[in-house]
Design a protein around this motif. Sequence first.
Motif, mmCIF file in Angstrom:
data_model
loop_
_atom_site.group_PDB
_atom_site.id
_atom_site.type_symbol
_atom_site.label_atom_id
_atom_site.label_comp_id
_atom_site.label_asym_id
_atom_site.label_seq_id
_atom_site.Cartn_x
_atom_site.Cartn_y
_atom_site.Cartn_z
ATOM 1 N N ASP A 1 43.926 32.328 41.587
ATOM 2 C CA ASP A 1 42.521 32.559 41.255
ATOM 3 C C ASP A 1 41.684 32.759 42.518
ATOM 4 O O ASP A 1 42.192 32.720 43.642
ATOM 5 C CB ASP A 1 41.951 31.448 40.371
ATOM 6 N N ASN A 2 40.382 32.945 42.320
ATOM 7 C CA ASN A 2 39.482 33.280 43.411
ATOM 8 C C ASN A 2 39.347 32.158 44.445
ATOM 9 O O ASN A 2 38.913 32.383 45.572
ATOM 10 C CB ASN A 2 38.101 33.633 42.842
ATOM 11 N N ASN A 3 39.731 30.940 44.050
ATOM 12 C CA ASN A 3 39.658 29.790 44.957
ATOM 13 C C ASN A 3 40.997 29.469 45.618
ATOM 14 O O ASN A 3 41.118 28.456 46.312
ATOM 15 C CB ASN A 3 39.151 28.566 44.200
ATOM 16 N N GLY A 4 42.001 30.308 45.361
ATOM 17 C CA GLY A 4 43.308 30.096 45.962
ATOM 18 C C GLY A 4 44.233 29.211 45.159
ATOM 19 O O GLY A 4 45.337 28.886 45.619
ATOM 20 N N ASN A 5 43.804 28.801 43.955
ATOM 21 C CA ASN A 5 44.656 27.966 43.107
ATOM 22 C C ASN A 5 45.741 28.805 42.444
ATOM 23 O O ASN A 5 45.473 29.909 41.950
ATOM 24 C CB ASN A 5 43.815 27.283 42.021
ATOM 25 N N VAL A 6 46.966 28.306 42.410
ATOM 26 C CA VAL A 6 48.080 29.000 41.768
ATOM 27 C C VAL A 6 48.078 28.680 40.279
ATOM 28 O O VAL A 6 48.227 27.528 39.873
ATOM 29 C CB VAL A 6 49.419 28.591 42.412
ATOM 30 N N LYS A 7 47.915 29.714 39.457
ATOM 31 C CA LYS A 7 47.835 29.541 38.000
ATOM 32 C C LYS A 7 49.179 29.747 37.311
ATOM 33 O O LYS A 7 49.386 29.284 36.186
ATOM 34 C CB LYS A 7 46.796 30.512 37.432
ATOM 35 N N LYS B 1 44.346 37.286 41.406
ATOM 36 C CA LYS B 1 45.262 38.157 42.125
ATOM 37 C C LYS B 1 46.702 37.913 41.698
ATOM 38 O O LYS B 1 47.072 36.798 41.333
ATOM 39 C CB LYS B 1 45.167 37.917 43.641
ATOM 40 N N ILE B 2 47.488 38.961 41.774
ATOM 41 C CA ILE B 2 48.940 38.853 41.675
ATOM 42 C C ILE B 2 49.486 38.907 43.101
ATOM 43 O O ILE B 2 49.158 39.822 43.856
ATOM 44 C CB ILE B 2 49.537 39.987 40.835
ATOM 45 N N ARG B 3 50.287 37.929 43.467
ATOM 46 C CA ARG B 3 50.891 37.916 44.798
ATOM 47 C C ARG B 3 52.411 37.918 44.655
ATOM 48 O O ARG B 3 52.970 37.137 43.890
ATOM 49 C CB ARG B 3 50.467 36.692 45.600
ATOM 50 N N VAL B 4 53.060 38.809 45.407
ATOM 51 C CA VAL B 4 54.518 38.845 45.456
ATOM 52 C C VAL B 4 54.932 38.646 46.905
ATOM 53 O O VAL B 4 54.491 39.389 47.793
ATOM 54 C CB VAL B 4 55.084 40.170 44.919
ATOM 55 N N THR B 5 55.777 37.648 47.134
ATOM 56 C CA THR B 5 56.297 37.373 48.465
ATOM 57 C C THR B 5 57.773 37.759 48.502
ATOM 58 O O THR B 5 58.555 37.327 47.647
ATOM 59 C CB THR B 5 56.130 35.889 48.828
ATOM 60 N N LEU B 6 58.149 38.574 49.488
ATOM 61 C CA LEU B 6 59.501 39.081 49.609
ATOM 62 C C LEU B 6 60.196 38.384 50.774
ATOM 63 O O LEU B 6 59.582 38.175 51.822
ATOM 64 C CB LEU B 6 59.491 40.587 49.874
ATOM 65 N N SER B 7 61.470 38.044 50.599
ATOM 66 C CA SER B 7 62.204 37.395 51.693
ATOM 67 C C SER B 7 63.396 38.202 52.172
ATOM 68 O O SER B 7 63.757 38.136 53.352
ATOM 69 C CB SER B 7 62.680 35.998 51.267
ATOM 70 N N ASP B 8 64.010 39.005 51.291
ATOM 71 C CA ASP B 8 65.238 39.705 51.667
ATOM 72 C C ASP B 8 65.124 41.220 51.592
ATOM 73 O O ASP B 8 66.116 41.927 51.778
ATOM 74 C CB ASP B 8 66.398 39.269 50.757
ATOM 75 N N THR B 9 63.943 41.741 51.312
ATOM 76 C CA THR B 9 63.758 43.175 51.133
ATOM 77 C C THR B 9 62.335 43.552 51.480
ATOM 78 O O THR B 9 61.467 42.674 51.617
ATOM 79 C CB THR B 9 64.068 43.579 49.672
ATOM 80 N N LYS B 10 62.096 44.834 51.621
ATOM 81 C CA LYS B 10 60.738 45.342 51.807
ATOM 82 C C LYS B 10 60.320 46.259 50.668
ATOM 83 O O LYS B 10 59.222 46.814 50.686
ATOM 84 C CB LYS B 10 60.630 46.082 53.145
ATOM 85 N N PHE B 11 61.198 46.389 49.665
ATOM 86 C CA PHE B 11 60.919 47.272 48.536
ATOM 87 C C PHE B 11 61.022 46.503 47.231
ATOM 88 O O PHE B 11 61.988 45.759 47.018
ATOM 89 C CB PHE B 11 61.917 48.435 48.490
ATOM 90 N N ILE B 12 60.059 46.701 46.352
ATOM 91 C CA ILE B 12 60.141 46.140 45.012
ATOM 92 C C ILE B 12 59.920 47.233 43.970
ATOM 93 O O ILE B 12 59.293 48.257 44.246
ATOM 94 C CB ILE B 12 59.113 45.012 44.771
ATOM 95 N N ILE B 13 60.460 46.989 42.790
ATOM 96 C CA ILE B 13 60.089 47.763 41.612
ATOM 97 C C ILE B 13 59.085 46.911 40.847
ATOM 98 O O ILE B 13 59.358 45.737 40.567
ATOM 99 C CB ILE B 13 61.312 48.067 40.736
ATOM 100 N N ALA B 14 57.926 47.464 40.554
ATOM 101 C CA ALA B 14 56.867 46.661 39.954
ATOM 102 C C ALA B 14 56.221 47.379 38.781
ATOM 103 O O ALA B 14 55.954 48.583 38.830
ATOM 104 C CB ALA B 14 55.804 46.326 41.003
ATOM 105 N N GLN B 15 55.972 46.597 37.733
ATOM 106 C CA GLN B 15 55.134 47.019 36.613
ATOM 107 C C GLN B 15 54.199 45.841 36.351
ATOM 108 O O GLN B 15 54.557 44.872 35.685
ATOM 109 C CB GLN B 15 55.971 47.356 35.384
#
Length: 246
Positions: free
Chosen positions: A8-14, A35-49
Amino acid sequence: MLKLEIIDNNGNVKASKSGDKILLNYCEKYNEGDKIRVTLSDTKFIIAQLDKTLVSSIIYIPNGVFEYEIPYGEKLNAYHAEAWVGNEHTIFVSEATNEDLSEYRNLALNSADKRGVEGYYPHAKANFVTRDESVFEERNSIDGILKNDSHGSYPYQSWGGGAREDLDYNLYFGRDVEIDKIVFILRSDYKDDHDTYWKSLTITFSDGSKIDAEFKRTPEPQEIVLPEKKIINSLNLSNFKQAANP
């Protein structure tokens, strides 16, 4: 490994979920600033919908963190009426495989592109957007929605430059890609002569080479096939020339 979070806007993970392939059903209403946040550890490419109404896209994220602010208010006009609203949302992300990346495909496609937000690719950027309205933003030219016999709200969003001839449009890939053709789909709201069309423009590639593209008055896709394959990291469109109709 990927980590998907809704913040959310305050940084809380929902909501949060991890894995190589993630399907998250989020059963709450989005609020402004979420916001939607995606953190990657083993790649630089994602498939996203990111919403069930969006076109699935391969996204390049060189710094390993992808943040996408949920569209809100006027921005919703460029999306399906069911996108981002209500209390049921489905988000899908997965690591892109080598087979996904090597497949012959539309390298410009990114339904998650956002105006003025850089750091993930493909990304479109232009020097002008008609009335600064969401339905005419650059992202609409690469979102995968191809309806073009009208204009305005979804599914007729497009990049609109206000019929100016001093336009400058850039498409960034963020890394080297190999291309052999470019396909243009011009807005074709020809009823009552509402639209004219671009009869030509100049394409400048990141390697410094240029070609001129000429178009016809048609709603059909128009292909510019290159004499030979090119390896580029971006391209620019300029020198727009209108047909005679005002």
